[in-house]
Each structure stands twice: as structure tokens, then as C-alpha cells.
Design a protein around this motif. Structure first.
Motif, PDB file in Angstrom:
ATOM      1  N   SER A  96     -41.799  51.642  76.387  1.00 51.30           N
ATOM      2  CA  SER A  96     -41.326  50.376  76.952  1.00 51.30           C
ATOM      3  C   SER A  96     -39.821  50.420  77.200  1.00 51.30           C
ATOM      4  CB  SER A  96     -41.681  49.213  76.024  1.00 51.30           C
ATOM      5  OG  SER A  96     -41.028  49.354  74.780  1.00 51.30           O
ATOM      6  N   PHE A  97     -39.388  49.539  78.114  1.00 50.42           N
ATOM      7  CA  PHE A  97     -37.971  49.431  78.426  1.00 50.42           C
ATOM      8  C   PHE A  97     -37.589  47.967  78.351  1.00 50.42           C
ATOM      9  CE2 PHE A  97     -34.313  48.825  81.106  1.00 50.42           C
ATOM     10  CZ  PHE A  97     -33.496  49.859  80.678  1.00 50.42           C
ATOM     11  N   PRO A  98     -36.512  47.628  77.671  1.00 50.81           N
ATOM     12  CA  PRO A  98     -35.610  48.525  76.967  1.00 50.81           C
ATOM     13  C   PRO A  98     -36.262  49.112  75.712  1.00 50.81           C
ATOM     14  CG  PRO A  98     -34.969  46.259  76.553  1.00 50.81           C
ATOM     15  CD  PRO A  98     -36.107  46.218  77.546  1.00 50.81           C
ATOM     16  N   MET A  99     -35.688  50.202  75.236  1.00 43.04           N
ATOM     17  CA  MET A  99     -36.214  50.846  74.030  1.00 43.04           C
ATOM     18  C   MET A  99     -36.102  49.892  72.848  1.00 43.04           C
ATOM     19  SD  MET A  99     -34.624  54.666  74.455  1.00 43.04           S
ATOM     20  CE  MET A  99     -35.345  55.326  72.974  1.00 43.04           C
ATOM     21  N   THR A 100     -37.079  49.941  71.975  1.00 37.59           N
ATOM     22  CA  THR A 100     -37.065  49.103  70.777  1.00 37.59           C
ATOM     23  C   THR A 100     -36.301  49.823  69.663  1.00 37.59           C
ATOM     24  OG1 THR A 100     -39.096  50.056  69.907  1.00 37.59           O
ATOM     25  CG2 THR A 100     -39.317  48.119  71.376  1.00 37.59           C
ATOM     26  N   PRO A 101     -35.761  49.080  68.696  1.00 39.49           N
ATOM     27  CA  PRO A 101     -35.068  49.728  67.579  1.00 39.49           C
ATOM     28  C   PRO A 101     -35.940  50.752  66.842  1.00 39.49           C
ATOM     29  CG  PRO A 101     -34.488  47.421  67.638  1.00 39.49           C
ATOM     30  CD  PRO A 101     -35.585  47.618  68.658  1.00 39.49           C
ATOM     31  N   PRO A 102     -37.223  50.470  66.572  1.00 40.17           N
ATOM     32  CA  PRO A 102     -38.031  51.512  65.920  1.00 40.17           C
ATOM     33  C   PRO A 102     -38.144  52.788  66.748  1.00 40.17           C
ATOM     34  CG  PRO A 102     -39.096  49.390  65.662  1.00 40.17           C
ATOM     35  CD  PRO A 102     -37.957  49.193  66.632  1.00 40.17           C
ATOM     36  N   ARG A 103     -38.215  52.663  68.075  1.00 43.57           N
ATOM     37  CA  ARG A 103     -38.282  53.857  68.930  1.00 43.57           C
ATOM     38  C   ARG A 103     -36.998  54.668  68.822  1.00 43.57           C
ATOM     39  NH1 ARG A 103     -39.765  56.294  73.951  1.00 43.57           N
ATOM     40  NH2 ARG A 103     -38.581  58.223  73.825  1.00 43.57           N
ATOM     41  N   VAL A 104     -35.857  53.981  68.850  1.00 42.73           N
ATOM     42  CA  VAL A 104     -34.575  54.674  68.730  1.00 42.73           C
ATOM     43  C   VAL A 104     -34.517  55.408  67.391  1.00 42.73           C
ATOM     44  CG1 VAL A 104     -32.073  54.380  68.576  1.00 42.73           C
ATOM     45  CG2 VAL A 104     -33.391  53.080  70.280  1.00 42.73           C
ATOM     46  N   LEU A 105     -34.923  54.747  66.324  1.00 42.16           N
ATOM     47  CA  LEU A 105     -34.896  55.382  64.997  1.00 42.16           C
ATOM     48  C   LEU A 105     -35.877  56.542  64.912  1.00 42.16           C
ATOM     49  CD1 LEU A 105     -34.469  52.284  62.687  1.00 42.16           C
ATOM     50  CD2 LEU A 105     -32.761  53.976  63.357  1.00 42.16           C
ATOM     51  N   ALA A 106     -37.028  56.414  65.551  1.00 40.25           N
ATOM     52  CA  ALA A 106     -37.991  57.523  65.572  1.00 40.25           C
ATOM     53  C   ALA A 106     -37.379  58.732  66.277  1.00 40.25           C
ATOM     54  CB  ALA A 106     -39.287  57.095  66.251  1.00 40.25           C
ATOM     55  N   ASP A 107     -36.671  58.489  67.377  1.00 40.30           N
ATOM     56  CA  ASP A 107     -36.023  59.584  68.108  1.00 40.30           C
ATOM     57  C   ASP A 107     -34.926  60.235  67.267  1.00 40.30           C
ATOM     58  OD1 ASP A 107     -37.677  59.102  70.248  1.00 40.30           O
ATOM     59  OD2 ASP A 107     -36.101  58.322  71.571  1.00 40.30           O
ATOM     60  N   ARG A 109     -34.659  60.212  63.955  1.00 37.95           N
ATOM     61  CA  ARG A 109     -35.265  60.920  62.825  1.00 37.95           C
ATOM     62  C   ARG A 109     -35.882  62.238  63.271  1.00 37.95           C
ATOM     63  NH1 ARG A 109     -34.089  61.490  57.959  1.00 37.95           N
ATOM     64  NH2 ARG A 109     -33.825  63.461  58.990  1.00 37.95           N
ATOM     65  N   ALA A 110     -36.486  62.254  64.465  1.00 40.52           N
ATOM     66  CA  ALA A 110     -37.120  63.472  64.976  1.00 40.52           C
ATOM     67  C   ALA A 110     -36.101  64.570  65.261  1.00 40.52           C
ATOM     68  CB  ALA A 110     -37.909  63.156  66.245  1.00 40.52           C
ATOM     69  N   ARG A 111     -34.880  64.191  65.567  1.00 44.22           N
ATOM     70  CA  ARG A 111     -33.873  65.175  65.943  1.00 44.22           C
ATOM     71  C   ARG A 111     -32.945  65.588  64.811  1.00 44.22           C
ATOM     72  NH1 ARG A 111     -36.039  62.745  69.833  1.00 44.22           N
ATOM     73  NH2 ARG A 111     -36.228  63.598  71.919  1.00 44.22           N
ATOM     74  N   LEU A 112     -32.912  64.794  63.740  1.00 40.82           N
ATOM     75  CA  LEU A 112     -32.060  65.142  62.608  1.00 40.82           C
ATOM     76  C   LEU A 112     -32.871  65.862  61.541  1.00 40.82           C
ATOM     77  CD1 LEU A 112     -29.792  61.997  62.103  1.00 40.82           C
ATOM     78  CD2 LEU A 112     -29.246  64.138  63.257  1.00 40.82           C
ATOM     79  N   GLY A 113     -32.247  66.816  60.896  1.00 38.85           N
ATOM     80  CA  GLY A 113     -32.881  67.513  59.783  1.00 38.85           C
ATOM     81  C   GLY A 113     -32.789  66.713  58.499  1.00 38.85           C
ATOM     82  N   ARG A 114     -33.420  67.190  57.467  1.00 41.69           N
ATOM     83  CA  ARG A 114     -33.451  66.494  56.176  1.00 41.69           C
ATOM     84  C   ARG A 114     -32.067  66.262  55.592  1.00 41.69           C
ATOM     85  NH1 ARG A 114     -38.416  66.168  53.718  1.00 41.69           N
ATOM     86  NH2 ARG A 114     -37.474  65.904  51.677  1.00 41.69           N
ATOM     87  N   ASP A 115     -31.140  67.175  55.848  1.00 41.96           N
ATOM     88  CA  ASP A 115     -29.798  67.082  55.282  1.00 41.96           C
ATOM     89  C   ASP A 115     -28.771  66.502  56.242  1.00 41.96           C
ATOM     90  OD1 ASP A 115     -30.462  68.210  52.757  1.00 41.96           O
ATOM     91  OD2 ASP A 115     -30.502  70.189  53.691  1.00 41.96           O
ATOM     92  N   ASP A 116     -29.191  66.157  57.445  1.00 39.48           N
ATOM     93  CA  ASP A 116     -28.272  65.561  58.407  1.00 39.48           C
ATOM     94  C   ASP A 116     -28.027  64.102  58.047  1.00 39.48           C
ATOM     95  OD1 ASP A 116     -28.023  67.954  59.783  1.00 39.48           O
ATOM     96  OD2 ASP A 116     -29.682  67.486  61.146  1.00 39.48           O
ATOM     97  N   PRO A 165     -19.735  70.537  57.017  1.00 44.51           N
ATOM     98  CA  PRO A 165     -19.621  70.863  58.440  1.00 44.51           C
ATOM     99  C   PRO A 165     -20.914  71.362  59.075  1.00 44.51           C
ATOM    100  CG  PRO A 165     -18.360  72.414  57.102  1.00 44.51           C
ATOM    101  CD  PRO A 165     -18.857  71.345  56.182  1.00 44.51           C
ATOM    102  N   SER A 166     -21.869  71.824  58.274  1.00 46.24           N
ATOM    103  CA  SER A 166     -23.136  72.293  58.844  1.00 46.24           C
ATOM    104  C   SER A 166     -24.094  71.142  59.176  1.00 46.24           C
ATOM    105  CB  SER A 166     -23.823  73.254  57.871  1.00 46.24           C
ATOM    106  OG  SER A 166     -24.143  72.572  56.672  1.00 46.24           O
ATOM    107  N   ALA A 167     -23.793  69.956  58.691  1.00 46.76           N
ATOM    108  CA  ALA A 167     -24.675  68.806  58.932  1.00 46.76           C
ATOM    109  C   ALA A 167     -24.370  68.151  60.277  1.00 46.76           C
ATOM    110  CB  ALA A 167     -24.519  67.772  57.817  1.00 46.76           C
ATOM    111  N   SER A 168     -25.427  67.748  60.975  1.00 49.64           N
ATOM    112  CA  SER A 168     -25.255  66.910  62.164  1.00 49.64           C
ATOM    113  C   SER A 168     -25.066  65.482  61.672  1.00 49.64           C
ATOM    114  CB  SER A 168     -26.492  66.977  63.051  1.00 49.64           C
ATOM    115  OG  SER A 168     -26.645  68.265  63.596  1.00 49.64           O
ATOM    116  N   VAL A 169     -24.195  64.741  62.351  1.00 52.88           N
ATOM    117  CA  VAL A 169     -23.905  63.368  61.945  1.00 52.88           C
ATOM    118  C   VAL A 169     -24.057  62.457  63.161  1.00 52.88           C
ATOM    119  CG1 VAL A 169     -22.211  61.804  60.917  1.00 52.88           C
ATOM    120  CG2 VAL A 169     -22.259  64.207  60.205  1.00 52.88           C
TER     121      VAL A 169
END
Length: 178
Positions: A96-107, A109-116, A165-169
Motif C-alpha cells: 500500500s501507499f503510503p507505506m505503513t509504519p509496520p512495513r517500514v520497520l519490517a524493511d 529489520r530485514a536489512r539490519l543484522g542482529r548486531d546493527d 564501526p562494523s555495525a550498520s546504524v
């Protein structure tokens, strides 16, 4: 508000009534409340703690963990966990558009690692992050609280990059809520 309707006891840690009105999660005024904070609780008709543990939050929680070490069972509420993870999982395919907050958070979470690290600025989006974003490791979700001012996220996101420095933020400074 997933989980509150079925709760007999609510434990608040560093809770500020301004952040989320207790009338929203205790409309029947029937929850036994345990307050853990650095200051005595601010009382209102919907927030009257049965127990207050006032002191350094870290030390209070450390003491509680020590006292409860034999009684603690892993897992928490499977129904609450399923409700939040289910919403996050379903939202991952929401087009859906605009993106919902849960969709943004899902995206995110999908792109960040456990330690990011995800850092949240002040605003409604921090409630979405606090409720829905799964943090797998300590100090990987940083959220301003209380009298925090707007603009917290960017400088707060710079600091971890110096120490890890190895963590994505990711700094979340604004999100439209539906």
C-alpha cells in the motif's frame, strides 16, 4: 494494544505518563502496577502502582534478576510475541501507499543484522519502534525517552559508529503513522 487487555500485572520501567496515557492500557483501572524508576511515580486515576521500586534502574533490575533467578522461565507471552511478529511479518509484503509504519520497520529489520543499531528520534514513530521492532541484542535499539528533544537520533547514531564501526546504524527521524 496487544497484551494489555489480558494482563493482570503491568511492570513499568522508567515510564512517563506523557509518553503513553495509562488510560489507554488500563481503562478499567484493574491492573496491578509495579513501577521501577529513579523517582517516585506520578500518580493518576489510571496509574496507581501497587509496588514502587525507586533507585538506579540498572541496580534495581540487577537485584530483581538475582532474586528471581530460580523462578524465571524463558519465553514470555507467546500470544503477544505472535501478535507483534505476525504484524511485522504480514507488513513485509504490504504494497500500500503510503507505506505503513509496520512495513517500514519490517524493511529495516530485514536489512539490519542482529548486531546493527536502530536509533529513534522523538515522535510517534518511536512508539511504533518500541512496540514492534525486534531487538535481538542489547543496545541495538536506542530510543529517546522522557524530556528528550527532537534531533536526538542523528547525534545518537554517530556515537555507536565510533565504538562499533562494523555495525550498520539507522537513524529514524520521522515516520508517518496511520
Amino acid at each position: 494494544m496487544a497484551g494489555f487487555a489480558d494482563a493482570d500485572v503491568v511492570v513499568t520501567i522508567g515510564y512517563d505518563l506523557v509518553e503513553q496515557s495509562p488510560q489507554q492500557w488500563n481503562p478499567g483501572r484493574d491492573k496491578a502496577i509495579v513501577c521501577i524508576d529513579t523517582l517516585p511515580a506520578e500518580i493518576d486515576g489510571y496509574y496507581t502502582p501497587a509496588v514502587e521500586l525507586v533507585g538506579d534502574i540498572y541496580h534495581v533490575l540487577l537485584g530483581l534478576a538475582e532474586e528471581c533467578r530460580g523462578a524465571v522461565r524463558p519465553g514470555g507471552s507467546s500470544r503477544l510475541r505472535d501478535a507483534t511478529s505476525g504484524l511485522l511479518h504480514r507488513s513485509a509484503s504490504d504494497v500500500s501507499f503510503p507505506m505503513t509504519p509496520p512495513r517500514v520497520l519490517a524493511d529495516i529489520r530485514a536489512r539490519l543484522g542482529r548486531d546493527d543499531i536502530l536509533v529513534s528520534d522523538v515522535g510517534l514513530h518511536k512508539l511504533w519502534i518500541g512496540r514492534l521492532y525486534p531487538a535481538y541484542e542489547p543496545n541495538t535499539t536506542l530510543i529517546a525517552n522522557g524530556l528528550a528533544g527532537m534531533g536526538f537520533a542523528v547525534p545518537a547514531a554517530i556515537a555507536p559508529s565510533w565504538f562499533r564501526p562494523s555495525a550498520s546504524v539507522v537513524a529514524s527521524a520521522a515516520m508517518v503513522a496511520s
